[in-house]
Design a protein around this motif. Sequence first.
Motif, PDB file in Angstrom:
ATOM      1  N   GLU A  37      -2.919   0.014  -3.497  1.00  0.00           N
ATOM      2  CA  GLU A  37      -2.116  -1.035  -3.940  1.00  0.00           C
ATOM      3  C   GLU A  37      -2.387  -1.700  -5.275  1.00  0.00           C
ATOM      4  O   GLU A  37      -3.326  -2.012  -5.540  1.00  0.00           O
ATOM      5  CB  GLU A  37      -2.125  -1.978  -2.803  1.00  0.00           C
ATOM      6  CG  GLU A  37      -1.062  -3.235  -2.756  1.00  0.00           C
ATOM      7  CD  GLU A  37      -0.943  -4.346  -1.699  1.00  0.00           C
ATOM      8  OE1 GLU A  37      -0.404  -5.206  -1.502  1.00  0.00           O
ATOM      9  OE2 GLU A  37      -2.141  -3.968  -0.772  1.00  0.00           O
ATOM     10  N   GLU A  65      -6.890   6.354   1.561  1.00  0.00           N
ATOM     11  CA  GLU A  65      -5.661   6.761   2.114  1.00  0.00           C
ATOM     12  C   GLU A  65      -4.671   6.124   1.464  1.00  0.00           C
ATOM     13  O   GLU A  65      -3.473   6.622   1.681  1.00  0.00           O
ATOM     14  CB  GLU A  65      -5.794   6.509   3.661  1.00  0.00           C
ATOM     15  CG  GLU A  65      -5.904   5.008   4.160  1.00  0.00           C
ATOM     16  CD  GLU A  65      -6.006   4.687   5.667  1.00  0.00           C
ATOM     17  OE1 GLU A  65      -6.433   5.899   6.265  1.00  0.00           O
ATOM     18  OE2 GLU A  65      -5.994   3.568   5.905  1.00  0.00           O
ATOM     19  N   SER A  66      -4.646   4.860   0.795  1.00  0.00           N
ATOM     20  CA  SER A  66      -3.748   4.176   0.399  1.00  0.00           C
ATOM     21  C   SER A  66      -4.030   3.412  -0.737  1.00  0.00           C
ATOM     22  O   SER A  66      -5.497   3.266  -1.218  1.00  0.00           O
ATOM     23  CB  SER A  66      -3.057   3.183   1.367  1.00  0.00           C
ATOM     24  OG  SER A  66      -4.012   2.260   1.558  1.00  0.00           O
ATOM     25  N   PRO A  92       0.891  -1.270   0.001  1.00  0.00           N
ATOM     26  CA  PRO A  92       0.034  -0.009  -0.120  1.00  0.00           C
ATOM     27  C   PRO A  92       0.791   1.284   0.068  1.00  0.00           C
ATOM     28  O   PRO A  92       1.667   1.334   0.727  1.00  0.00           O
ATOM     29  CB  PRO A  92      -0.767  -0.158   1.172  1.00  0.00           C
ATOM     30  CG  PRO A  92      -0.722  -1.620   1.574  1.00  0.00           C
ATOM     31  CD  PRO A  92       0.505  -2.081   0.985  1.00  0.00           C
ATOM     32  N   GLN A  93       0.387   1.979  -0.871  1.00  0.00           N
ATOM     33  CA  GLN A  93       1.314   3.441  -0.992  1.00  0.00           C
ATOM     34  C   GLN A  93       0.208   4.646  -1.116  1.00  0.00           C
ATOM     35  O   GLN A  93      -1.039   4.579  -1.025  1.00  0.00           O
ATOM     36  CB  GLN A  93       1.844   3.393  -2.369  1.00  0.00           C
ATOM     37  CG  GLN A  93       2.986   2.296  -2.764  1.00  0.00           C
ATOM     38  CD  GLN A  93       4.206   2.546  -2.111  1.00  0.00           C
ATOM     39  OE1 GLN A  93       4.539   3.958  -1.854  1.00  0.00           O
ATOM     40  NE2 GLN A  93       4.862   1.540  -1.560  1.00  0.00           N
ATOM     41  N   HIS A  94       0.926   5.961  -0.470  1.00  0.00           N
ATOM     42  CA  HIS A  94      -0.059   7.048  -0.394  1.00  0.00           C
ATOM     43  C   HIS A  94      -0.370   7.698  -1.760  1.00  0.00           C
ATOM     44  O   HIS A  94      -1.179   8.512  -1.929  1.00  0.00           O
ATOM     45  CB  HIS A  94       0.756   8.041   0.211  1.00  0.00           C
ATOM     46  CG  HIS A  94       1.844   8.732  -0.432  1.00  0.00           C
ATOM     47  ND1 HIS A  94       3.062   8.031  -0.633  1.00  0.00           N
ATOM     48  CD2 HIS A  94       2.283   9.744  -0.982  1.00  0.00           C
ATOM     49  CE1 HIS A  94       4.011   8.670  -1.235  1.00  0.00           C
ATOM     50  NE2 HIS A  94       3.372   9.776  -1.474  1.00  0.00           N
ATOM     51  N   PRO A 124       5.158  10.499   1.473  1.00  0.00           N
ATOM     52  CA  PRO A 124       3.947  10.201   2.252  1.00  0.00           C
ATOM     53  C   PRO A 124       3.503  11.671   3.302  1.00  0.00           C
ATOM     54  O   PRO A 124       2.385  11.544   3.409  1.00  0.00           O
ATOM     55  CB  PRO A 124       4.215   9.038   2.950  1.00  0.00           C
ATOM     56  CG  PRO A 124       5.360   8.262   2.165  1.00  0.00           C
ATOM     57  CD  PRO A 124       6.290   9.255   1.679  1.00  0.00           C
TER      58      PRO A 124
END
Length: 601
Positions: A109, A106-107, A25-27, A39
């Motif tokens: 992936e 919020e994230s 998961p990324q911002h 982030p």
Amino acid sequence: MIAPMRRGLLASLAILWGGMALAEPQHGIAMYGEPALPPDFVSLPYANPDAPKGGRVVFGASGAFDSLNPFIQKGNPAVGFAALTVETLMGRSYDEPFTLYGLLAESVETDEARTWVEFTLRPEAKFADGSPVTPEDVIWSFETLGTQGHGRYAAAWAKVAKSVITGPNKVKFTFNTEDRELPLIMGLRPVLKKAQWDGKDFTASGFDAPIGSGPYVVGDYKAGVFVSYQRNPNWWGKDLPFYRGLHNFDEIRYEYFGDATVIFEAFKAGELTTYTEASPVDWDIKYDFPALTAGEVVKSEIPHGRPSGIEGFAMNTRKPLFADWRVREALITVFNFELVNKTINDSKLPRIASYFSNSILGADMAQPASAGELALLEPFKADLPPGTLEGYTLPASDGTESNRKALRAAMALLEEAGWSVAEDGKLKNAKGEVFAFEILLQQGQENMIDAANIYIEALKPLGIDARLTVVDGAQYVERTGAYDFDMTHYIRALSLSPGNEQTLYWGSKGFTEPGTRNWMGVNSPAADAMIATMLAARSPEDFTTAVHALDRVLTAGRYVIPMWYLDRSRIAHAKHLHYPEKLPLYGDFLGFNPDVWWSEE
């Protein structure tokens, strides 16, 4: 392109293409590589995080509206509704060509091959009525838009094989097509409130406004007259870093008028607080009214590094009259751009050379195709019109009204295509059918009307009977949406991150399916293949080569008589309205005003 903008673009592209694929998961998400912002970023680089809140901005809009639902095929929706009242899972940074950051999500992936994408919603995200935004809302919104909404949503939804809720705030989409842009497209789909539409017809046009989660709500409106958006004091996202310095006005209002001339007069009278000037000539000579000379109104120029896009008179190739490329080339040849540009713009605007000109994505149309472009286009060589591979430049006139050389060249092309001047002076084919067509324009398009009138006169020596029809906004939308025209004004802004929307603009399905933006009726296997290649590209070189090849197919296809483009925006505005000194790569991007502007009395 302006040098600082080009350097910024190259730096951004280097970041985007250079990183590793997402593995957790990324911002944010980039088409390739990783997002430029960390982030814990404080705000977008082109926003003023200290901008004060309050005040109002008043725009002018041309025509009328009869709907508050911009997500369906029917109706003419009010300006600003989608951008101001409805949010998406992720938001675009206009300082990076191909990067999104989390909003409702919020994230994000995805796997290396981009065969699926999973979003984690922010638990604090809420609709304007205070109810939470849920995974059920997301899935319902995407499916409803893709199956019942405006045609622009259908193509991407058809590539979704499965959508599932994977956790309390998680939703996952699995794809059935190789298309690396799909995770980003899902991130930019509007999210609506599912419960609002229980027992209602989503496709019905009207003033039942969809409930969104955005910074504004509809405050008041009068159909076809005005619409006012009020900043929601309880907006859930007001402290989100992405939004810091954005959405600063308490009220954003659009006043509707008959045409651009009336809008400008309303601005001069102080009824509007901002006005974007399309004419460089008017910019130089018409801004001497009292409010400006008194310093109450100021003029600002906003440069950009975007592609030129395409603007001009589109020929509807669904009509047999325009099916032959030689006929289209003849009509382009006889269009006296130099005279038109001098008459309307005092020759101050550059001509569009290709669809992606003014950027690194533009093909060098004056030269033969590169080895990479040739390799992509070789399978379609037999069906490509001349100039696609060899190089093609727009015919130039001598700037005189007679324009004899261009007329001779155009006549030769028409004769090759089976047309000749009969004894009565009319251009006819072997069946005796007269070469006649209608140029359809909308009320308020004064520059286009002037250009069309000059063009009609230029066509007369060839025996061509062209006539101009000017209709109101509602009729124009109805006729162009159904492709019910011969020739019309066509404009498509293009970005530095072209993707799936290219299918909507000129994919071959639009030749028969109504509601796309493929007004000219591009029906080219080569264009379809270049778009598919773009979407599957794994490197910047492959991506750029595919865009160059697409640019060649569209430009040499001779679908549009190209006009001019603006390499900067010219905005006059009340002196208390301000924008940040740091300009994004895109310059005056869609939403720049009012998104990052503020009022400071």
